[in-house]
Design a protein around this motif. Structure first.
Motif, PDB file in Angstrom:
ATOM      1  N   THR A  55      -7.004 -16.450  17.066  1.00 61.29           N
ATOM      2  CA  THR A  55      -7.554 -15.172  16.640  1.00 61.29           C
ATOM      3  C   THR A  55      -7.284 -13.976  17.448  1.00 61.29           C
ATOM      4  O   THR A  55      -7.257 -12.907  17.080  1.00 61.29           O
ATOM      5  CB  THR A  55      -9.203 -15.271  16.641  1.00 61.29           C
ATOM      6  OG1 THR A  55      -9.681 -15.874  17.920  1.00 61.29           O
ATOM      7  CG2 THR A  55      -9.593 -16.427  15.518  1.00 61.29           C
ATOM      8  N   HIS A  56      -7.280 -14.421  18.699  1.00 58.93           N
ATOM      9  CA  HIS A  56      -6.760 -13.117  19.613  1.00 58.93           C
ATOM     10  C   HIS A  56      -5.268 -12.692  19.253  1.00 58.93           C
ATOM     11  O   HIS A  56      -4.983 -11.376  18.981  1.00 58.93           O
ATOM     12  CB  HIS A  56      -6.781 -13.726  21.048  1.00 58.93           C
ATOM     13  CG  HIS A  56      -6.009 -12.664  22.098  1.00 58.93           C
ATOM     14  ND1 HIS A  56      -6.416 -11.307  22.533  1.00 58.93           N
ATOM     15  CD2 HIS A  56      -4.810 -13.054  22.624  1.00 58.93           C
ATOM     16  CE1 HIS A  56      -5.509 -11.127  23.194  1.00 58.93           C
ATOM     17  NE2 HIS A  56      -4.372 -11.983  23.537  1.00 58.93           N
ATOM     18  N   HIS A  58      -4.078 -12.747  16.303  1.00 58.63           N
ATOM     19  CA  HIS A  58      -3.955 -11.973  15.013  1.00 58.63           C
ATOM     20  C   HIS A  58      -4.504 -10.738  15.316  1.00 58.63           C
ATOM     21  O   HIS A  58      -4.021  -9.837  14.887  1.00 58.63           O
ATOM     22  CB  HIS A  58      -4.796 -12.649  14.040  1.00 58.63           C
ATOM     23  CG  HIS A  58      -5.294 -11.960  12.993  1.00 58.63           C
ATOM     24  ND1 HIS A  58      -4.317 -11.556  11.990  1.00 58.63           N
ATOM     25  CD2 HIS A  58      -6.389 -11.319  12.710  1.00 58.63           C
ATOM     26  CE1 HIS A  58      -5.146 -11.015  11.007  1.00 58.63           C
ATOM     27  NE2 HIS A  58      -6.304 -10.822  11.532  1.00 58.63           N
ATOM     28  N   ASN A  59      -5.677 -10.736  15.956  1.00 54.64           N
ATOM     29  CA  ASN A  59      -6.326  -9.443  16.337  1.00 54.64           C
ATOM     30  C   ASN A  59      -5.682  -8.409  17.266  1.00 54.64           C
ATOM     31  O   ASN A  59      -5.721  -7.188  16.831  1.00 54.64           O
ATOM     32  CB  ASN A  59      -7.657  -9.576  16.887  1.00 54.64           C
ATOM     33  CG  ASN A  59      -8.660 -10.444  15.989  1.00 54.64           C
ATOM     34  OD1 ASN A  59      -8.603 -10.294  14.898  1.00 54.64           O
ATOM     35  ND2 ASN A  59      -9.944 -11.123  16.832  1.00 54.64           N
ATOM     36  N   VAL A  62      -3.160  -6.848  14.747  1.00 55.57           N
ATOM     37  CA  VAL A  62      -3.859  -5.806  13.847  1.00 55.57           C
ATOM     38  C   VAL A  62      -3.884  -4.767  14.693  1.00 55.57           C
ATOM     39  O   VAL A  62      -3.725  -3.381  14.376  1.00 55.57           O
ATOM     40  CB  VAL A  62      -5.313  -6.358  13.341  1.00 55.57           C
ATOM     41  CG1 VAL A  62      -6.075  -5.358  12.688  1.00 55.57           C
ATOM     42  CG2 VAL A  62      -5.044  -7.660  12.365  1.00 55.57           C
ATOM     43  N   LYS A  63      -4.232  -4.558  15.913  1.00 63.98           N
ATOM     44  CA  LYS A  63      -4.277  -3.368  17.056  1.00 63.98           C
ATOM     45  C   LYS A  63      -3.054  -2.778  16.974  1.00 63.98           C
ATOM     46  O   LYS A  63      -2.969  -1.599  16.678  1.00 63.98           O
ATOM     47  CB  LYS A  63      -4.946  -3.733  18.095  1.00 63.98           C
ATOM     48  CG  LYS A  63      -4.857  -2.728  19.153  1.00 63.98           C
ATOM     49  CD  LYS A  63      -5.745  -3.041  20.525  1.00 63.98           C
ATOM     50  CE  LYS A  63      -5.273  -4.189  21.208  1.00 63.98           C
ATOM     51  NZ  LYS A  63      -5.833  -4.404  22.523  1.00 63.98           N
ATOM     52  N   GLN A  77      -9.930  -8.275  11.083  1.00 64.45           N
ATOM     53  CA  GLN A  77      -9.761  -9.166  12.348  1.00 64.45           C
ATOM     54  C   GLN A  77     -10.486 -10.607  12.051  1.00 64.45           C
ATOM     55  O   GLN A  77     -11.173 -10.417  11.126  1.00 64.45           O
ATOM     56  CB  GLN A  77     -10.386  -8.382  13.385  1.00 64.45           C
ATOM     57  CG  GLN A  77      -9.715  -7.153  13.802  1.00 64.45           C
ATOM     58  CD  GLN A  77      -9.729  -6.860  15.064  1.00 64.45           C
ATOM     59  OE1 GLN A  77     -10.527  -7.378  15.796  1.00 64.45           O
ATOM     60  NE2 GLN A  77      -8.779  -6.125  15.511  1.00 64.45           N
ATOM     61  N   HIS A  79     -12.895 -13.727  13.739  1.00 65.72           N
ATOM     62  CA  HIS A  79     -14.065 -13.791  14.660  1.00 65.72           C
ATOM     63  C   HIS A  79     -13.591 -15.373  15.176  1.00 65.72           C
ATOM     64  O   HIS A  79     -13.518 -16.410  14.250  1.00 65.72           O
ATOM     65  CB  HIS A  79     -15.286 -13.841  14.011  1.00 65.72           C
ATOM     66  CG  HIS A  79     -16.418 -13.913  14.854  1.00 65.72           C
ATOM     67  ND1 HIS A  79     -16.848 -14.882  15.546  1.00 65.72           N
ATOM     68  CD2 HIS A  79     -17.057 -12.773  15.525  1.00 65.72           C
ATOM     69  CE1 HIS A  79     -17.788 -14.649  16.440  1.00 65.72           C
ATOM     70  NE2 HIS A  79     -18.025 -13.321  16.200  1.00 65.72           N
ATOM     71  N   SER A  95      -0.837 -10.769   9.289  1.00 67.22           N
ATOM     72  CA  SER A  95      -0.740  -9.775  10.108  1.00 67.22           C
ATOM     73  C   SER A  95       0.783  -9.528  10.494  1.00 67.22           C
ATOM     74  O   SER A  95       1.183  -8.640  11.177  1.00 67.22           O
ATOM     75  CB  SER A  95      -1.589 -10.101  11.421  1.00 67.22           C
ATOM     76  OG  SER A  95      -1.262 -11.404  11.968  1.00 67.22           O
TER      77      SER A  95
END
Length: 186
Positions: A55-56, A58-59, A62-63, A77, A79, A95
């Motif tokens: 998940t990190h 992917h997030n 996104v950033k 995002q 979770h 992403s």
């Protein structure tokens, strides 16, 4: 820039999207072959779970897109406490597509819309170029290594055929739509 340097730079620019696609394919292979029991298993020490690592990844993508190419629509995002393997695979695919769009646009000499790569709000932006791609790939390779190690430490090693498959770039490239593999224009 000399003619030779320009030719190498142009070849890398064309290959960047394909390189990132192969990178993403590796992520998808790992999640697909990961024992579901390893997904949220608590590793020893104060480290992220495998679910939190993916998940990190992917997030962070996104950033990167949000900060570097705000005109591109970003996926939501994920979770880490509630994300399933299936959701992570779908989120990473989304992403990755936005990162590919960002790379294609940033490295294209024709658009000029993206002038700098912003890794984070605290970090100094970089001019777009091959360093951008290298940073993105290095970040994800680091976390794939963590996942492989954690899965093994948790007692859920990946099947023996998976690890060699992550290094078979010719096959990865073909599976990502480049029939002739690395070093050939698609």
């Amino acid at each position: 820039m000399t003619t030779r340097q320009h030719k190498v730079h142009t070849q890398l620019d064309r290959a960047a999207v394909q390189i990132f696609a192969a990178n993403e394919h590796m992520n998808q292979i790992l999640i697909e072959h990961l024992d579901p029991r390893a997904w949220k298993a608590n590793p020893p020490g104060n480290v992220r779970t495998i679910a939190a690592i993916f998940t990190h990844m992917h997030n962070v993508r996104v950033k990167w897109v949000r900060l570097t190419a705000p005109h591109l629509k970003t996926p939501p995002q994920l979770h880490r406490a509630h994300c399933t393997q299936r959701q992570a695979r779908a989120g990473l695919a989304q992403s990755a597509a936005r990162c590919a769009d960002m790379l294609a646009e940033a490295l294209s000499a024709s658009t000029g819309r993206i002038q700098e790569f912003r890794r984070d709000g605290w970090a100094r932006p970089w001019p777009v170029g091959s360093e951008m791609l290298c940073y993105m790939i290095s970040h994800e390779a680091h976390h794939r290594g963590q996942v492989c190690m954690l899965a093994h430490q948790l007692g859920f090693p990946l099947p023996k055929e998976v690890s060699p498959g992550l290094w078979n770039w010719e096959k990865l490239w073909r599976e990502c739509g480049s029939p002739h593999g690395p070093g050939h224009d698609s």
